[in-house]
Design a protein around this motif. Structure first.
Motif, PDB file in Angstrom:
ATOM      1  N   LEU A 137       0.800  -1.260   0.139  1.00 34.63           N
ATOM      2  CA  LEU A 137       0.002   0.047   0.020  1.00 34.63           C
ATOM      3  C   LEU A 137       0.950   1.455  -0.105  1.00 34.63           C
ATOM      4  O   LEU A 137       1.348   1.829   0.979  1.00 34.63           O
ATOM      5  N   LYS A 138       1.485   1.548  -1.142  1.00 31.95           N
ATOM      6  CA  LYS A 138       2.343   2.709  -1.242  1.00 31.95           C
ATOM      7  C   LYS A 138       1.777   3.631  -2.282  1.00 31.95           C
ATOM      8  O   LYS A 138       2.242   4.903  -2.121  1.00 31.95           O
ATOM      9  N   THR A 139       0.997   3.442  -3.282  1.00 34.40           N
ATOM     10  CA  THR A 139       0.439   4.363  -4.439  1.00 34.40           C
ATOM     11  C   THR A 139      -0.829   4.245  -4.542  1.00 34.40           C
ATOM     12  O   THR A 139      -1.663   3.347  -3.811  1.00 34.40           O
ATOM     13  N   ILE A 140      -1.281   5.254  -5.274  1.00 34.81           N
ATOM     14  CA  ILE A 140      -2.863   5.222  -5.509  1.00 34.81           C
ATOM     15  C   ILE A 140      -3.118   4.112  -6.262  1.00 34.81           C
ATOM     16  O   ILE A 140      -4.371   3.573  -6.161  1.00 34.81           O
ATOM     17  N   HIS A 141      -2.511   3.848  -7.307  1.00 34.45           N
ATOM     18  CA  HIS A 141      -2.600   2.627  -7.893  1.00 34.45           C
ATOM     19  C   HIS A 141      -2.968   1.247  -7.207  1.00 34.45           C
ATOM     20  O   HIS A 141      -4.055   0.389  -7.321  1.00 34.45           O
ATOM     21  N   GLU A 142      -2.044   1.104  -6.209  1.00 36.61           N
ATOM     22  CA  GLU A 142      -2.146   0.067  -5.241  1.00 36.61           C
ATOM     23  C   GLU A 142      -3.306   0.086  -4.464  1.00 36.61           C
ATOM     24  O   GLU A 142      -4.061  -0.956  -4.320  1.00 36.61           O
ATOM     25  N   ALA A 143      -3.660   1.311  -3.951  1.00 37.06           N
ATOM     26  CA  ALA A 143      -4.857   1.384  -3.003  1.00 37.06           C
ATOM     27  C   ALA A 143      -6.032   1.145  -3.969  1.00 37.06           C
ATOM     28  O   ALA A 143      -6.966   0.351  -3.353  1.00 37.06           O
ATOM     29  N   ARG A 144      -6.284   1.541  -5.026  1.00 35.95           N
ATOM     30  CA  ARG A 144      -7.436   1.073  -5.869  1.00 35.95           C
ATOM     31  C   ARG A 144      -7.264  -0.302  -6.271  1.00 35.95           C
ATOM     32  O   ARG A 144      -8.492  -0.713  -6.197  1.00 35.95           O
ATOM     33  N   LEU A 145      -6.263  -0.869  -6.384  1.00 35.74           N
ATOM     34  CA  LEU A 145      -6.101  -2.445  -6.633  1.00 35.74           C
ATOM     35  C   LEU A 145      -6.862  -3.140  -5.633  1.00 35.74           C
ATOM     36  O   LEU A 145      -7.587  -4.232  -5.731  1.00 35.74           O
ATOM     37  N   ILE A 146      -6.444  -2.861  -4.273  1.00 37.96           N
ATOM     38  CA  ILE A 146      -6.793  -3.479  -2.961  1.00 37.96           C
ATOM     39  C   ILE A 146      -8.361  -3.283  -2.863  1.00 37.96           C
ATOM     40  O   ILE A 146      -8.997  -4.230  -2.788  1.00 37.96           O
ATOM     41  N   ARG A 147      -8.793  -2.027  -3.206  1.00 35.88           N
ATOM     42  CA  ARG A 147     -10.347  -1.536  -3.178  1.00 35.88           C
ATOM     43  C   ARG A 147     -10.999  -2.482  -4.044  1.00 35.88           C
ATOM     44  O   ARG A 147     -11.987  -3.139  -3.686  1.00 35.88           O
ATOM     45  N   GLN A 148     -10.403  -2.399  -5.125  1.00 41.20           N
ATOM     46  CA  GLN A 148     -11.071  -3.157  -6.274  1.00 41.20           C
ATOM     47  C   GLN A 148     -11.401  -4.663  -5.849  1.00 41.20           C
ATOM     48  O   GLN A 148     -12.368  -5.537  -6.071  1.00 41.20           O
ATOM     49  N   ARG A 149     -10.215  -5.442  -5.472  1.00 44.48           N
ATOM     50  CA  ARG A 149     -10.272  -6.712  -5.170  1.00 44.48           C
ATOM     51  C   ARG A 149     -10.945  -7.044  -4.058  1.00 44.48           C
ATOM     52  O   ARG A 149     -11.906  -7.965  -4.120  1.00 44.48           O
ATOM     53  N   LEU A 150     -10.999  -6.351  -3.001  1.00 41.09           N
ATOM     54  CA  LEU A 150     -11.846  -6.250  -1.689  1.00 41.09           C
ATOM     55  C   LEU A 150     -13.488  -6.404  -2.214  1.00 41.09           C
ATOM     56  O   LEU A 150     -14.119  -7.374  -1.733  1.00 41.09           O
ATOM     57  N   LEU A 151     -13.637  -5.367  -2.809  1.00 41.63           N
ATOM     58  CA  LEU A 151     -15.099  -5.154  -3.382  1.00 41.63           C
ATOM     59  C   LEU A 151     -15.564  -6.229  -4.277  1.00 41.63           C
ATOM     60  O   LEU A 151     -16.605  -6.828  -3.980  1.00 41.63           O
ATOM     61  N   VAL A 268      -5.715 -10.469  -0.590  1.00 46.16           N
ATOM     62  CA  VAL A 268      -4.579 -10.592   0.356  1.00 46.16           C
ATOM     63  C   VAL A 268      -3.560  -9.071   0.434  1.00 46.16           C
ATOM     64  O   VAL A 268      -3.464  -8.658  -0.576  1.00 46.16           O
ATOM     65  N   ILE A 269      -3.252  -8.519   1.494  1.00 45.21           N
ATOM     66  CA  ILE A 269      -2.595  -7.146   1.455  1.00 45.21           C
ATOM     67  C   ILE A 269      -1.373  -7.303   2.078  1.00 45.21           C
ATOM     68  O   ILE A 269      -1.053  -7.960   3.178  1.00 45.21           O
ATOM     69  N   TRP A 270      -0.171  -6.642   1.536  1.00 44.93           N
ATOM     70  CA  TRP A 270       1.096  -6.972   2.261  1.00 44.93           C
ATOM     71  C   TRP A 270       1.417  -5.586   2.850  1.00 44.93           C
ATOM     72  O   TRP A 270       1.443  -4.625   2.318  1.00 44.93           O
ATOM     73  N   GLY A 271       1.891  -5.985   3.965  1.00 44.08           N
ATOM     74  CA  GLY A 271       2.457  -4.719   4.693  1.00 44.08           C
ATOM     75  C   GLY A 271       3.463  -5.039   5.415  1.00 44.08           C
ATOM     76  O   GLY A 271       3.817  -4.484   6.678  1.00 44.08           O
ATOM     77  N   ALA A 272       4.178  -6.091   5.231  1.00 41.84           N
ATOM     78  CA  ALA A 272       5.559  -6.494   5.960  1.00 41.84           C
ATOM     79  C   ALA A 272       6.891  -6.200   5.504  1.00 41.84           C
ATOM     80  O   ALA A 272       7.026  -6.241   4.278  1.00 41.84           O
ATOM     81  N   GLY A 273       7.536  -5.517   6.137  1.00 42.84           N
ATOM     82  CA  GLY A 273       9.047  -5.054   5.808  1.00 42.84           C
ATOM     83  C   GLY A 273       9.046  -4.181   4.839  1.00 42.84           C
ATOM     84  O   GLY A 273       8.415  -4.138   3.878  1.00 42.84           O
ATOM     85  N   VAL A 274       9.796  -3.289   5.161  1.00 45.64           N
ATOM     86  CA  VAL A 274      10.239  -2.030   4.193  1.00 45.64           C
ATOM     87  C   VAL A 274      11.570  -2.135   3.951  1.00 45.64           C
ATOM     88  O   VAL A 274      12.660  -2.255   4.817  1.00 45.64           O
ATOM     89  N   LYS A 275      11.985  -1.469   2.484  1.00 47.90           N
ATOM     90  CA  LYS A 275      13.389  -1.446   2.162  1.00 47.90           C
ATOM     91  C   LYS A 275      13.365  -0.056   1.456  1.00 47.90           C
ATOM     92  O   LYS A 275      12.231   0.347   0.783  1.00 47.90           O
ATOM     93  N   ALA A 276      14.543   0.602   1.595  1.00 48.94           N
ATOM     94  CA  ALA A 276      14.733   1.928   0.835  1.00 48.94           C
ATOM     95  C   ALA A 276      14.479   1.421  -0.803  1.00 48.94           C
ATOM     96  O   ALA A 276      15.028   0.357  -1.207  1.00 48.94           O
ATOM     97  N   SER A 277      14.352   2.470  -1.488  1.00 48.60           N
ATOM     98  CA  SER A 277      14.117   2.424  -3.030  1.00 48.60           C
ATOM     99  C   SER A 277      15.657   2.601  -3.339  1.00 48.60           C
ATOM    100  O   SER A 277      16.504   2.959  -2.569  1.00 48.60           O
ATOM    101  N   PRO A 278      15.986   2.181  -4.622  1.00 49.47           N
ATOM    102  CA  PRO A 278      17.209   1.935  -5.114  1.00 49.47           C
ATOM    103  C   PRO A 278      18.232   3.076  -5.046  1.00 49.47           C
ATOM    104  O   PRO A 278      19.006   2.968  -5.900  1.00 49.47           O
TER     105      PRO A 278
END
Lengths: 441, 441
Positions: A137-151, A268-278
Motif C-alpha cells: 500500500l504505497k501508491t494510489i494505483h495499489e490502493a485502488r487495486l486493493i479496493r477493487q479486489r476487496l469489493l 491479500v494485502i502486504w504490509g510487512a518489511g520495508v526497504k529503501a528504494s534503489p
C-alpha cells in the motif's frame, strides 16, 4: 540545456547554485519549500505528478476516501516558488563524478548538490512473485487495486453457490502487523460487516474473516507493550483474528500458506518489511539497515559530500543511538533541516549544526473510537486518542479544501457508517470468473 | 437456483412474479425503485457495481471532481428494498422463448418480465480502431484515461525541447459538438490556461489550442439557433476553435485528419454519434434509428410482449412524433412509468395508459458563468443559466453527502480556479517517451 530557464527573474549573468531533489514526498517537499524563493535554482524530480498523504492511503483502499482527497499535484504545492522547477521523470542513475542525474528518457540534469528523498518500498524478502497476489500500500494505483479486489471478492461471494468458496472469498488476509496492517485489518472488518448486513442478500456476517498475520511476537512492535495489548484486544473485538509468531511461507493465487496451514482467501494485502528504494544502487554504495543509506550528522553521505539522503532513504540515528524510524515526521523534519542548512551554507557559507529529531508522537488507528498514541513520556488510547488522531490528520492535510472535504466524509461516515467510494473500476464483471481466480489490472 | 432467496420475508409457498432489469442507469434504477418493497421479486443485473451520474462525468475527465463524487454503489441505492436482488454480472444474451437471461459465467436467470435498460455507447461509424486514440466519455475508466492523457500531455510538453512538439502536445481535439463535446472543450480550455499560467514554467498560454470539430452545420444542434450561436461565441471567447461542417477522416497516434488537414495533438476525445448497446442483438431483432429498439406506447417490444426497452436502448416517440432524445430525463421518466405500470399490472391486473414524456428542459454548460437552457417555450443563457445548471445538478445528486461535497468543490473552484483532482495515475513517468507517442492503460 536543462539548466536554462527564461522565466527566472534573475540576471542570467549571475552564477546560481543548483540543488536537485529526487522525490517529492514529505522529505523532498520540505527541502524544496525551505529553499523556495531563494537565490538558488531548485529542480524537483518525481515519477509521479502528485504528493500523496500516505497516512490516509489505507482509507482509499477501504473505500472511505477518494485518491484526490489525499493527493496534491507537486506543481500546485511548489507553483508559487519561481526558483523551483518540477519535472515528471523517472531517475535511472546518478553520476557523482560528472555531478549529473540520469533520467529514463536519456536526459541528464546537472547538480551542485543532490538530495535523495526517494522513500521506501515493501520488502517481499526475495519473493517478488508474491507481489502480484499481495500488493502493498504505497501508491494510489495499489490502493485502488486493493479496493477493487476487496469489493469484487464480496460480489463474487454473493454470486457463488458453493459455501466453501463463499467463505474463502470473504476471508481477507493482511500480512504484517505494523500500523498499516493494523489499520487495514480494522477498516476491512468494519467495511465487511457493514456491507454484509446492509447490502448483500446472500452473505452471512459470520462468514466474514479478517486475518492479521505477524511473523514477530507482537503487532505494533514499535509501541509500548501495554498499548500493543490493548490494540490487539480492540482488533479482536472488531472481529479480526490476530496471529503472531506466524511466518508466511507462500502466497499464491487465491490462497496463502502461513505457519504450515493453507488459508484460502479473496484478498491479500502486504504490509510487512520495508526497504529503501534503489538510491544506494545509483550511487554504487553499500546500503545500511533495510538498504537505507548511512549518513553523516548533517545528512550528507560519507565520501560523497555533495549528496544527501533523507527520510526512508537514509539511515540516520537518534540521540539514543537508535535508527530513526521510517515515518513521515522524520522525513519532514530532516527535509526542513536540510533545506535550511543548504540555504545558509550555499548563500552565507555557514556550516550547519547536526540534525536532531524531535519525536512528535507515534500513532496507529484500529477503528471507530479506537486509536493509540505514544508520546514517549506518556501514552493515550481509546476514543480520545481516536479523536486526536482524526484532528491531527485533518490538520496535516495540505489545504483548507481537503481538510473540509475529509472532515465532512468522516463525520458522514461516523453518523451513517456508509463509505463513499465503493467503486469497482469498469469491466468488473469481466473479471468475475466462477472460481476465486483473480485478474490483474 | 437463482430464484431462491432465504432472506425474503414472504411465504415461500406464494408464487411471486419475477422482474429482471438489465442495466442500473437512470432508467433501470427508476424501474427498480418503483417496484421496491412490493410483492414482486426484482433482480437488477449490471456489469458495474455503481450507478454513474453521467452529466458530471466530464468534470472527472477534467480533474474537477473525483469518481466517487458522482457514483454510488447500486447495492447502496437499492439496499433498503428487501425484494430487490443485485447481481454484478455481464449479460451475454436473452432467450425470449425459455424466458431466461444468460450471463457471462454461463448462469441463467429466469424472468417473467424483462426490462432492457442498457444505455448507449459512442458510435465510431465503422472505425472502432479510432477508439484507442480517441476514447469516449461513458465510464469512470474512460474519464480517468482522458484525465491522464490530458495532464500527461502538459507534463510532456514541459519537458520537450522541440517547439513544434510542445505545440502539438498542448493541442486538444474534441470530436463531436453535442453537449458533452462542448462541455469538454470549455473545461479543457479553462484547465489548460490555468495550469500554464500558474504551474508550468516552460509553457506559453498562446501555445494552448482546444479544437472542437463538428461534422454538421452547427454545434448543439438539439438547441434553438440563437442559443447555439451564443454558445459558439462563448466557447470562442474562452479560446476554443470551433470547426463546423468538418468531417473527421482519420484518427491516429498523435494526430487526426479532419477536413483534409492533419492536426497533431496531445489528447483526442470522442463525443460524436451515439448507438444503443447490443440489446437488439440479444433479441435477434432489427434495431431502429441508431440501433435503438422500437417500442409500443407502453414501452414493451412488439412481438415480445414480456420484454420492455427504456432509455437510450429504446426508440420511443414523443407526442410531436419525434424520436425522444437519449437523455437522462427520458430514461428516468420511462423507468418511473414502467415500474409503476408493471406493479399495477402484475399485482392488480390493470392495463397501463401509454407513456408520455414531459420535457423538463435541455441544458449544456460552456464554462464559468456560461450555460444555456431550452425549456421549449422559453430559453435562458449566461450566468443565471449557469447558476441554475449548478443548482439542478447538485440537487440531482444521490444524497446529501455528495451534494455537500460537490458544492464545496465547486465553490472552492469558483473562488480559486483550482481543480482538486489533477492526479496522473502511477508510473506516469514510464509513459513519457520523448515523442508524442502515447501509451494505453
Amino acid at each position: 540545456m536543462a539548466g536554462a530557464d527564461p522565466h527566472h527573474d534573475v540576471q542570467p549573468s549571475q552564477v546560481r547554485h543548483r540543488v536537485v531533489i529526487v522525490g517529492a514526498g514529505f522529505g523532498g517537499l520540505a527541502v524544496a519549500r525551505a529553499l523556495g524563493n531563494s537565490a538558488i535554482d531548485v529542480t524537483v524530480i518525481d515519477r509521479r505528478n502528485h504528493n500523496l498523504f500516505q497516512p490516509l492511503l489505507y482509507q482509499v483502499a477501504t473505500a472511505a476516501l477518494s485518491p484526490a482527497d489525499i493527493s496534491e499535484p507537486i506543481r500546485r504545492t511548489l507553483g508559487r516558488f519561481r526558483n523551483i522547477d518540477v519535472k515528471l521523470a523517472e531517475v535511472t542513475g546518478v553520476d557523482p563524478t560528472a555531478k549529473v542525474v540520469k533520467l529514463g528518457d536519456g536526459a541528464e540534469i546537472g547538480y551542485d548538490r543532490l538530495v535523495l528523498a526517494t522513500g521506501s518500498d515493501y520488502n517481499y524478502f526475495g519473493h517478488d512473485e508474491w507481489r502480484a497476489w499481495a500488493p502493498g500500500l504505497k501508491t494510489i494505483h495499489e490502493a485502488r487495486l486493493i479496493r477493487q479486489r476487496l469489493l469484487l471478492a464480496f460480489e463474487k461471494a454473493e454470486l457463488s453457490q458453493d459455501p466453501e468458496e463463499k467463505k474463502a472469498l470473504l476471508t481477507s488476509v493482511i500480512i504484517g502487523g505494523g500500523p498499516t496492517g493494523v489499520e487495514m485489518a480494522g477498516a476491512i472488518a468494519e467495511l465487511g460487516r457493514f456491507m454484509i448486513t446492509r447490502d448483500f442478500r446472500k452473505l452471512e456476517p459470520d462468514h466474514l474473516r479478517v486475518i492479521l498475520i505477524e511473523a514477530g511476537p507482537r503487532i505494533l512492535a514499535a509501541f509500548p507493550e501495554n498499548l500493543t495489548r490493548w490494540a490487539r484486544s480492540s482488533l479482536e473485538k472488531a472481529g479480526v483474528e490476530v496471529m503472531t509468531n506466524v511466518p508466511v511461507e507462500d502466497v499464491r493465487r487465491g490462497e496463502i500458506v502461513a505457519g504450515g496451514k493453507v488459508i484460502r482467501t479473496g484478498c491479500v494485502i502486504w504490509g510487512a518489511g520495508v526497504k529503501a528504494s534503489p538510491a544506494a544502487n545509483w550511487l554504487g554504495i553499500e546500503g545500511g539497515p533495510a538498504s537505507r543509506i548511512k549518513v553523516n550528522p548533517d545528512l550528507s553521505i560519507p565520501e560523497l559530500p555533495d549528496i544527501y539522503a533523507i527520510g526512508d532513504t537514509s539511515a540516520a540515528f537518534g540521540e539514543d543511538g537508535k535508527l530513526l524510524p521510517a515515518l513521515a515526521q522524520v522525513a519532514k523534519q530532516q527535509g526542513e533541516y536540510l533545506g535550511n542548512a543548504l540555504r545558509h551554507e550555499i548563500l552565507e557559507g555557514k556550516k550547519p549544526a547536526p540534525f536532531r529529531f524531535h519525536n512528535r508522537g507515534n500513532t496507529a488507528v484500529i477503528g471507530r473510537n479506537a486509536a493509540i498514541f505514544d508520546f514517549g513520556r506518556w501514552t493515550l488510547k481509546g476514543r480520545l486518542a481516536w479523536l486526536l488522531w482524526a484532528l491531527i490528520h485533518v490538520y496535516l492535510l495540505v489545504n483548507f479544501e481537503k481538510r473540509l472535504l475529509v472532515s465532512i466524509q468522516w463525520i458522514w461516515r461516523y453518523l451513517t457508517r456508509q463509505r463513499g467510494a465503493r467503486i469497482i473500476d469498469e469491466n468488473a464483471a469481466a473479471a468475475i470468473p466462477s472460481s476465486t481466480e483473480r485478474t490483474e489490472t
